[in-house]
Design an enzyme around this catalytic site. Structure first.
Site, PDB file in Angstrom:
ATOM      1  N   ASN A 136       0.826  -1.215   0.000  1.00 48.15           N
ATOM      2  CA  ASN A 136       0.000   0.000   0.000  1.00 48.15           C
ATOM      3  C   ASN A 136       0.863   1.269   0.000  1.00 48.15           C
ATOM      4  OD1 ASN A 136       1.047   0.053   2.561  1.00 48.15           O
ATOM      5  ND2 ASN A 136      -0.911  -0.013   3.645  1.00 48.15           N
ATOM      6  N   HIS A 138       3.397   1.914   2.081  1.00 49.13           N
ATOM      7  CA  HIS A 138       3.910   2.386   3.376  1.00 49.13           C
ATOM      8  C   HIS A 138       5.431   2.309   3.445  1.00 49.13           C
ATOM      9  CE1 HIS A 138       3.467  -1.828   5.514  1.00 49.13           C
ATOM     10  NE2 HIS A 138       4.594  -1.752   4.862  1.00 49.13           N
TER      11      HIS A 138
HETATM   12  C1  GLP Z   1       6.929  -4.573   6.443  1.00 44.68           C
HETATM   13  C2  GLP Z   1       7.865  -3.528   7.015  1.00 44.68           C
HETATM   14  C3  GLP Z   1       8.246  -2.505   5.964  1.00 44.68           C
HETATM   15  C4  GLP Z   1       8.706  -3.182   4.699  1.00 44.68           C
HETATM   16  C5  GLP Z   1       7.604  -4.047   4.162  1.00 44.68           C
HETATM   17  C6  GLP Z   1       7.959  -4.693   2.840  1.00 44.68           C
HETATM   18  O1  GLP Z   1       5.618  -4.121   6.352  1.00 44.68           O
HETATM   19  N1  GLP Z   1       7.294  -2.865   8.132  1.00 44.68           N
HETATM   20  O2  GLP Z   1       9.279  -1.680   6.479  1.00 44.68           O
HETATM   21  O3  GLP Z   1       9.048  -2.216   3.735  1.00 44.68           O
HETATM   22  O4  GLP Z   1       7.354  -5.031   5.152  1.00 44.68           O
HETATM   23  O5  GLP Z   1       8.097  -6.070   2.949  1.00 44.68           O
HETATM   24  P1  GLP Z   1       8.594  -7.034   1.810  1.00 44.68           P
HETATM   25  O6  GLP Z   1      10.007  -6.691   1.538  1.00 44.68           O
HETATM   26  O7  GLP Z   1       8.458  -8.395   2.431  1.00 44.68           O
HETATM   27  O8  GLP Z   1       7.721  -6.811   0.642  1.00 44.68           O
END
Ligand code: GLP
Length: 291
Positions: A136, A138
């Site tokens: 999303n 973030h």
């Molecule tokens: C979690 C963390 C984020 C990270 C995101 C992406 O939500 N809080 O900081 O950017 O995961 O995760 P992935 O790399 O598994 O897509």
């Protein structure tokens, strides 16, 4: 903002790790902001490899993680402290006293958030902030409508985020509902930001973050306000960008990228040759920390 598109996910992670290593060599007391998630695992594997094979020295650097789940203790397999110990801290020569994550078990969460900001200020701020991106948009756990000036605080996780992170938990309902996260404003205060995104499932949100309007609905769009921010993508994550020819041209022609154009020899067709393994001293140290 600068965008670099590498041929595949390993080449992206390799580039991120080499940029971090360059900064660490220029400033051994580097204050690093760290991120978690699947995408970061390859970056940490590469840093561990550089530590083992090239002596990359973590002994004087300090780290601050973006976020931590509320209600998970440090020895919980899904806590971000556990993730960081496992993937990086216990495999390099960092002093664990210099590694910081918010305490998701704190009884006074408001005080814990204020204390985290104070600790970052006391070391002079974060020099290099590593970032991933959620589906999303973030950063950390700055969910939609996070104020662009927000500081470290408690955030309620969105259904999208809880679903994205659910595969890592034994059951979807065990994903915590809240987390402590550095704010968008805290992230924008860091001297340099590096965001890594890989895979087709990130392509749409990356395009909105880079080429769309700034909005608190998508925290990553706030990076457009940062004076020194680099997004490193693989081809899949960059596949919906309109200006990708320009981004490729900059990487291929600008002198500051010259040392980084050739991929590391350790990246083969099947990814990195060296995968870190926990063992011996690392496991002993882990038990000490987690007691
Ligand atoms: C979690 C963390 C984020 C990270 C995101 C992406 O939500 N809080 O900081 O950017 O995961 O995760 P992935 O790399 O598994 O897509």
């Amino acid at each position: 903002m600068e965008v670099v598109i590498r041929p595949n996910a390993d080449a992206g992670a390799d580039l991120v790790a080499r940029v971090i290593a360059q900064e660490m060599r220029m400033n051994p007391r580097l204050v690093m902001g760290l991120a978690t998630g699947n995408t970061m695992e390859a970056v940490y594997a590469r840093l561990v490899q550089m530590h083992c094979e090239e002596g990359l020295d973590f002994s004087a650097c300090r780290t601050f993680n973006l976020d931590e789940y509320i209600g998970l203790s440090i020895n919980h397999a899904n806590s971000y402290r556990h993730y960081m110990n496992h993937h990086l801290f216990l495999q390099v020569n960092i002093d664990l006293k210099n590694t910081h994550l918010p305490d998701g078990m704190a009884t006074d969460l408001v005080a814990e958030c204020a204390n985290y900001e104070r600790l970052i200020t006391e070391v002079g701020g974060i020099d290099l902030q590593l970032l991933g991106i959620g589906q999303n948009g973030h950063l950390g756990f700055n969910e939609p409508l996070s104020a662009l000036r927000s500081r470290t605080r408690v955030k309620i996780l969105s259904p999208v985020t809880r679903a994205q992170n659910a595969p890592l938990f034994p059951r979807p309902d065990l994903v915590p509902q809240r987390a402590i996260t550095m704010g968008v404003g805290s992230i924008l205060d860091c001297r340099r930001c590096i965001l890594l995104a890989t895979g087709e499932e990130k392509a749409a949100i990356v395009a909105r973050a880079v080429e769309g309007p700034i909005t608190s609905m998508i925290s990553a769009t706030a990076l457009q306000l940062h004076p020194e921010c680099t997004l490193i993508l693989d081809e899949a994550a960059g596949s919906q960008l309109k200006e990708s020819d320009y981004y490729h041209w900059v990487f291929e022609n600008q002198p500051e990228w010259a040392p980084f154009r050739a991929a590391s020899p350790s990246i083969g067709k099947n990814g990195f040759q060296t995968k870190p393994k926990l063992g011996g001293k690392a496991v002993e140290a882990m038990s000490d920390v987690l007691e």
